[in-house]
Scaffold this motif. Structure first.
Motif, PDB file in Angstrom:
ATOM      1  N   ALA A  32       8.069   4.807  -4.811  1.00 34.28           N
ATOM      2  CA  ALA A  32       7.626   3.661  -4.026  1.00 34.28           C
ATOM      3  C   ALA A  32       6.247   3.220  -4.500  1.00 34.28           C
ATOM      4  N   PHE A  33       5.857   1.997  -4.087  1.00 34.89           N
ATOM      5  CA  PHE A  33       4.591   1.402  -4.521  1.00 34.89           C
ATOM      6  C   PHE A  33       3.803   0.921  -3.307  1.00 34.89           C
ATOM      7  N   ARG A  50      -5.120   9.267  -1.504  1.00 39.20           N
ATOM      8  CA  ARG A  50      -4.881  10.716  -1.470  1.00 39.20           C
ATOM      9  C   ARG A  50      -5.563  11.352  -0.262  1.00 39.20           C
ATOM     10  N   ALA A  51      -6.796  10.960   0.001  1.00 33.66           N
ATOM     11  CA  ALA A  51      -7.526  11.539   1.127  1.00 33.66           C
ATOM     12  C   ALA A  51      -6.824  11.254   2.446  1.00 33.66           C
ATOM     13  N   GLN A  52      -6.317  10.034   2.617  1.00 29.70           N
ATOM     14  CA  GLN A  52      -5.666   9.681   3.870  1.00 29.70           C
ATOM     15  C   GLN A  52      -4.309  10.362   4.002  1.00 29.70           C
ATOM     16  N   LEU A  53      -3.607  10.525   2.900  1.00 30.73           N
ATOM     17  CA  LEU A  53      -2.342  11.266   2.940  1.00 30.73           C
ATOM     18  C   LEU A  53      -2.581  12.690   3.416  1.00 30.73           C
ATOM     19  N   GLU A  54      -3.569  13.329   2.833  1.00 29.38           N
ATOM     20  CA  GLU A  54      -3.859  14.718   3.194  1.00 29.38           C
ATOM     21  C   GLU A  54      -4.358  14.816   4.631  1.00 29.38           C
ATOM     22  N   GLN A  60       5.533 -14.154  -8.490  1.00 29.57           N
ATOM     23  CA  GLN A  60       5.539 -14.808  -7.186  1.00 29.57           C
ATOM     24  C   GLN A  60       4.267 -14.491  -6.410  1.00 29.57           C
ATOM     25  N   GLU A  61       3.844 -15.434  -5.606  1.00 29.55           N
ATOM     26  CA  GLU A  61       2.636 -15.263  -4.802  1.00 29.55           C
ATOM     27  C   GLU A  61       2.805 -14.090  -3.849  1.00 29.55           C
ATOM     28  N   GLY A  62       1.759 -13.260  -3.763  1.00 26.72           N
ATOM     29  CA  GLY A  62       1.786 -12.131  -2.853  1.00 26.72           C
ATOM     30  C   GLY A  62       2.519 -10.918  -3.369  1.00 26.72           C
ATOM     31  N   ALA A  63       2.906 -10.924  -4.634  1.00 29.23           N
ATOM     32  CA  ALA A  63       3.666  -9.800  -5.182  1.00 29.23           C
ATOM     33  C   ALA A  63       2.839  -8.520  -5.225  1.00 29.23           C
ATOM     34  N   VAL A  64       1.527  -8.659  -5.403  1.00 30.32           N
ATOM     35  CA  VAL A  64       0.638  -7.509  -5.459  1.00 30.32           C
ATOM     36  C   VAL A  64      -0.221  -7.484  -4.194  1.00 30.32           C
ATOM     37  N   VAL A  65      -0.254  -6.338  -3.531  1.00 29.97           N
ATOM     38  CA  VAL A  65      -1.073  -6.161  -2.326  1.00 29.97           C
ATOM     39  C   VAL A  65      -2.480  -5.791  -2.776  1.00 29.97           C
ATOM     40  N   THR A  66      -3.447  -6.619  -2.456  1.00 31.87           N
ATOM     41  CA  THR A  66      -4.813  -6.418  -2.960  1.00 31.87           C
ATOM     42  C   THR A  66      -5.781  -5.856  -1.929  1.00 31.87           C
ATOM     43  N   ASP A  67      -5.415  -5.869  -0.651  1.00 31.33           N
ATOM     44  CA  ASP A  67      -6.288  -5.339   0.396  1.00 31.33           C
ATOM     45  C   ASP A  67      -6.230  -3.807   0.386  1.00 31.33           C
ATOM     46  N   PRO A  68      -7.331  -3.117   0.056  1.00 29.92           N
ATOM     47  CA  PRO A  68      -7.297  -1.651  -0.032  1.00 29.92           C
ATOM     48  C   PRO A  68      -6.828  -0.976   1.250  1.00 29.92           C
ATOM     49  N   ALA A  69      -7.260  -1.483   2.404  1.00 31.91           N
ATOM     50  CA  ALA A  69      -6.843  -0.870   3.667  1.00 31.91           C
ATOM     51  C   ALA A  69      -5.337  -0.969   3.849  1.00 31.91           C
ATOM     52  N   ALA A  70      -4.767  -2.104   3.441  1.00 34.64           N
ATOM     53  CA  ALA A  70      -3.320  -2.286   3.559  1.00 34.64           C
ATOM     54  C   ALA A  70      -2.581  -1.340   2.619  1.00 34.64           C
ATOM     55  N   VAL A  71      -3.111  -1.147   1.421  1.00 33.34           N
ATOM     56  CA  VAL A  71      -2.477  -0.245   0.458  1.00 33.34           C
ATOM     57  C   VAL A  71      -2.462   1.177   1.012  1.00 33.34           C
ATOM     58  N   VAL A  72      -3.581   1.595   1.586  1.00 35.19           N
ATOM     59  CA  VAL A  72      -3.665   2.945   2.152  1.00 35.19           C
ATOM     60  C   VAL A  72      -2.680   3.095   3.303  1.00 35.19           C
ATOM     61  N   GLU A  73      -2.664   2.116   4.210  1.00 36.02           N
ATOM     62  CA  GLU A  73      -1.777   2.190   5.379  1.00 36.02           C
ATOM     63  C   GLU A  73      -0.317   2.223   4.954  1.00 36.02           C
ATOM     64  N   ARG A  74       0.067   1.381   3.990  1.00 34.97           N
ATOM     65  CA  ARG A  74       1.449   1.332   3.515  1.00 34.97           C
ATOM     66  C   ARG A  74       1.837   2.649   2.844  1.00 34.97           C
ATOM     67  N   SER A  75       0.925   3.219   2.090  1.00 41.50           N
ATOM     68  CA  SER A  75       1.204   4.476   1.398  1.00 41.50           C
ATOM     69  C   SER A  75       1.482   5.602   2.384  1.00 41.50           C
ATOM     70  N   VAL A  76       0.663   5.691   3.413  1.00 41.83           N
ATOM     71  CA  VAL A  76       0.850   6.739   4.422  1.00 41.83           C
ATOM     72  C   VAL A  76       2.153   6.506   5.190  1.00 41.83           C
ATOM     73  N   SER A  77       2.447   5.255   5.517  1.00 43.72           N
ATOM     74  CA  SER A  77       3.670   4.933   6.246  1.00 43.72           C
ATOM     75  C   SER A  77       4.909   5.330   5.458  1.00 43.72           C
TER      76      SER A  77
END
Length: 254
Positions: free
Chosen positions: A167-168, A240-244, A184-201
């Motif tokens: 997953a990405f 990584r820190a938030q996952l742990e 396509q517009e919005g294909a890459v998530v650029t907000d770091p907080a959103a990336v962290v939240e999505r990764s943990v989810s």
């Protein structure tokens, strides 16, 4: 299905000659698996050797990131390559990386397609089979990293190759669980907080929210952290820190 642990992988060695795109040294202190460019979309012999040595030194698993032969387009342009030719080129790339992995005291532990090839083998059975045939031609029974439900994984399973779902956190998804095309517009998530939240989810619950606001199941054993985005190292450390902190062990899948 979700796991209590997850692998973190990153695309590394994406340079050529004096040009370097990824901060390989720093990312190798964060990730557990390294997708090493094998010279077709990026990378050269010296870069492959250097990254393999660093990965082996730090106990990071080495994966062959195979691609269409497209240095100018960074492997992100779709190409119609005959199946027998693609099979040979996949085996060629794996074999080249294996030399440097072995020299470093390690080995190639898995295979992951890159860019346009990665997206093509989600749906294209012929190209997916050619990739699998290339893995078999290279010898061994290496795990194949890719999107859940892809034709690549279906063909790999038929050939009795292990499959690893990926997953990405920084890519937008369609309701069907595939990646939104980069054009396509919005294909890459650029907000770091959103990336962290999505990764943990994804790691804890196996779900994320698409750009349309729908929840979609994304059950992955490995999470990709792109190394070519601005601030990639800092973002990888935050993920990584938030996952742990959330109780998810970060460890290689092999």
């Amino acid at each position: 299905m979700t796991w209590t642990s997850i692998d973190l992988n990153a695309d590394l060695g994406e340079g050529f000659g004096r040009w370097r795109l990824t901060d390989d040294e720093e990312l190798l202190s964060v990730v557990t698996s390294a997708n090493v460019a094998c010279g077709f979309h990026a990378g050269d012999a010296a870069t492959m050797r250097r990254v393999c040595a660093l990965a082996a030194e730090r106990g990071v698993r080495i994966g062959a990131q195979v691609s269409y032969r497209d240095l100018a387009g960074f492997g992100r342009r779709s190409m119609d390559v005959p199946a027998d030719e693609l099979t040979a080129e996949i085996a060629y790339q794996i074999g080249a990386l294996e030399v440097f992995a072995r020299a470093a005291g390690s080995r190639v532990s898995y295979v992951k397609p890159h860019g346009a090839l990665y997206n093509r083998v989600v749906h294209d059975e012929e190209q997916a089979q050619a990739v699998v045939d290339g893995v078999l031609l290279a010898g061994g029974r290496l795990p194949v990293l890719g999107l859940p439900g892809s034709r690549l994984h279906a063909m790999a399973e038929k050939a009795a190759l292990p499959v690893v779902t990926e997953a990405f956190g920084d890519r937008a998804y369609t309701p069907g669980g595939t990646l939104v095309p980069r054009g396509q517009e919005g294909a890459v998530v650029t907000d770091p907080a959103a990336v962290v939240e999505r990764s943990v989810s994804m790691a804890r619950f196996g779900v994320l929210t698409t750009r349309c606001g729908q929840s979609v199941a994304v059950r992955a054993r490995s999470l990709c952290l792109h190394g070519d985005t601005p601030g990639a190292v800092g973002l990888a450390r935050r993920v990584r820190a938030q996952l742990e902190a959330s109780g998810v062990r970060v460890e290689a899948f092999v």
